[in-house]
Design a protein around this motif. Structure first.
Motif, short mmCIF file in Angstrom:
data_model
loop_
_atom_site.label_atom_id
_atom_site.label_comp_id
_atom_site.label_asym_id
_atom_site.label_seq_id
_atom_site.Cartn_x
_atom_site.Cartn_y
_atom_site.Cartn_z
N LEU A 102 0.83 -1.20 0.00
CA LEU A 102 0.00 0.00 0.00
C LEU A 102 0.87 1.26 0.00
CD1 LEU A 102 -2.80 1.25 0.10
CD2 LEU A 102 -2.71 1.08 2.58
N ALA A 103 1.94 1.23 0.78
CA ALA A 103 2.86 2.37 0.82
C ALA A 103 3.61 2.51 -0.50
CB ALA A 103 3.85 2.20 1.97
N TYR A 104 3.81 1.42 -1.18
CA TYR A 104 4.54 1.45 -2.45
C TYR A 104 3.68 1.98 -3.59
CZ TYR A 104 7.09 -0.24 -6.54
OH TYR A 104 7.74 -0.32 -7.74
N GLN A 105 2.38 1.96 -3.45
CA GLN A 105 1.48 2.35 -4.53
C GLN A 105 1.73 3.76 -5.06
OE1 GLN A 105 -2.50 1.46 -3.27
NE2 GLN A 105 -2.31 -0.70 -3.77
N PRO A 106 1.91 4.79 -4.21
CA PRO A 106 2.19 6.11 -4.77
C PRO A 106 3.53 6.16 -5.51
CG PRO A 106 1.58 6.29 -2.45
CD PRO A 106 1.72 4.84 -2.76
N ILE A 107 4.51 5.46 -4.98
CA ILE A 107 5.81 5.40 -5.66
C ILE A 107 5.65 4.68 -6.99
CG2 ILE A 107 8.15 4.44 -5.52
CD1 ILE A 107 7.83 4.77 -2.42
N GLY A 108 4.93 3.58 -6.97
CA GLY A 108 4.68 2.84 -8.20
C GLY A 108 3.95 3.67 -9.24
N PHE A 109 3.00 4.48 -8.79
CA PHE A 109 2.26 5.35 -9.70
C PHE A 109 3.18 6.35 -10.38
CE2 PHE A 109 0.01 9.34 -10.53
CZ PHE A 109 -0.93 8.89 -11.45
N VAL A 110 4.03 6.99 -9.60
CA VAL A 110 4.98 7.97 -10.15
C VAL A 110 5.94 7.30 -11.12
CG1 VAL A 110 6.87 9.56 -9.57
CG2 VAL A 110 4.76 9.58 -8.23
N LEU A 111 6.45 6.14 -10.73
CA LEU A 111 7.37 5.41 -11.61
C LEU A 111 6.68 5.00 -12.91
CD1 LEU A 111 9.30 3.17 -9.07
CD2 LEU A 111 10.18 5.16 -10.32
N SER A 112 5.43 4.56 -12.80
CA SER A 112 4.68 4.18 -14.00
C SER A 112 4.44 5.36 -14.93
CB SER A 112 3.34 3.55 -13.62
OG SER A 112 3.54 2.34 -12.96
N TRP A 113 4.11 6.50 -14.34
CA TRP A 113 3.89 7.71 -15.14
C TRP A 113 5.17 8.10 -15.86
CZ3 TRP A 113 5.96 12.61 -15.12
CH2 TRP A 113 5.31 13.54 -15.92
N ALA A 114 6.27 8.10 -15.13
CA ALA A 114 7.56 8.45 -15.74
C ALA A 114 7.95 7.43 -16.80
CB ALA A 114 8.64 8.54 -14.66
N GLY A 115 7.70 6.16 -16.52
CA GLY A 115 8.00 5.11 -17.50
C GLY A 115 7.16 5.27 -18.76
N GLY A 116 5.90 5.63 -18.60
CA GLY A 116 5.03 5.85 -19.76
C GLY A 116 5.53 7.00 -20.62
N ALA A 117 5.97 8.08 -19.98
CA ALA A 117 6.51 9.22 -20.73
C ALA A 117 7.79 8.81 -21.46
CB ALA A 117 6.78 10.38 -19.78
N LEU A 118 8.64 8.06 -20.78
CA LEU A 118 9.88 7.59 -21.39
C LEU A 118 9.59 6.65 -22.56
CD1 LEU A 118 13.00 7.41 -21.24
CD2 LEU A 118 12.68 5.49 -19.68
N ALA A 119 8.63 5.76 -22.38
CA ALA A 119 8.26 4.82 -23.45
C ALA A 119 7.68 5.56 -24.65
CB ALA A 119 7.26 3.79 -22.93
N GLY A 120 6.88 6.60 -24.40
CA GLY A 120 6.33 7.39 -25.50
C GLY A 120 7.42 8.07 -26.31
N MET A 121 8.41 8.62 -25.62
CA MET A 121 9.53 9.25 -26.33
C MET A 121 10.32 8.21 -27.12
SD MET A 121 10.89 12.18 -23.63
CE MET A 121 11.98 11.03 -22.89
N ALA A 122 10.55 7.05 -26.51
CA ALA A 122 11.30 5.99 -27.19
C ALA A 122 10.54 5.50 -28.42
CB ALA A 122 11.55 4.83 -26.22
N PHE A 123 9.21 5.38 -28.31
CA PHE A 123 8.43 4.94 -29.46
C PHE A 123 8.49 5.95 -30.59
CE2 PHE A 123 4.33 5.06 -31.76
CZ PHE A 123 4.52 3.90 -32.51
N ARG A 124 8.38 7.24 -30.27
CA ARG A 124 8.44 8.25 -31.33
C ARG A 124 9.79 8.21 -32.04
NH1 ARG A 124 5.23 10.65 -27.63
NH2 ARG A 124 6.86 11.77 -26.49
N LYS A 125 10.87 8.03 -31.29
CA LYS A 125 12.20 7.94 -31.91
C LYS A 125 12.32 6.66 -32.75
CE LYS A 125 14.73 10.72 -28.59
NZ LYS A 125 15.30 11.75 -29.40
N ALA A 126 11.80 5.56 -32.24
CA ALA A 126 11.86 4.29 -32.98
C ALA A 126 11.05 4.39 -34.26
CB ALA A 126 11.33 3.15 -32.11
N TRP A 127 9.88 5.01 -34.20
CA TRP A 127 9.04 5.15 -35.39
C TRP A 127 9.74 6.02 -36.43
CZ3 TRP A 127 5.64 2.09 -37.14
CH2 TRP A 127 4.87 2.46 -38.24
N MET A 128 10.44 7.04 -35.97
CA MET A 128 11.18 7.91 -36.89
C MET A 128 12.27 7.11 -37.61
SD MET A 128 11.21 10.89 -38.04
CE MET A 128 11.78 12.54 -37.95
N VAL A 129 12.92 6.21 -36.89
CA VAL A 129 13.97 5.38 -37.49
C VAL A 129 13.37 4.36 -38.46
CG1 VAL A 129 15.68 3.59 -36.98
CG2 VAL A 129 15.61 5.66 -35.59
#
Length: 100
Positions: free
Chosen positions: A11-38
């Motif tokens: 339960l205590a990890y949930q807020p940390i997990g949420f922030v990490l997931s949000w940051a991971g989603g943003a990172l994945a979106g950037m990686a996908f855009r770069k991969a699609w460009m390639v």
């Protein structure tokens, strides 16, 4: 006491997990855009409802995006779990199963 700590940690990890997931989603979106460009030399991936795009383009974009998001999600989840385990001595998941 360790048993109670183990029950409360997810339960205590949930807020940390949420922030990490949000940051991971943003990172994945950037990686996908770069991969699609390639892959296709285009800034925007095809939308599934775009009538000017072929099935192949749509499915390729979906497969690449899915692979990147799953990889980043797993890397972020694992890194966060290992950091919590290192700092508390307790693994943040209550069971041996995955997220889904």
């Amino acid at each position: 006491m360790a048993k109670n700590k183990k029950k409360k940690l997810p339960l205590a990890y949930q807020p940390i997990g949420f922030v990490l997931s949000w940051a991971g989603g943003a990172l994945a979106g950037m990686a996908f855009r770069k991969a699609w460009m390639v892959i296709r030399h285009e800034e925007d991936a095809p939308d599934a409802l775009d009538p000017d795009r072929s099935w192949g383009e749509i499915l390729l974009a979906a497969a690449v995006q899915g692979a990147i998001f799953a990889t980043v999600r797993s890397a972020v989840d694992r890194t966060g779990a290992k950091a919590i385990a290192r700092s508390t001595g307790v693994w943040p998941a209550t069971d041996k199963g995955g997220r889904d």
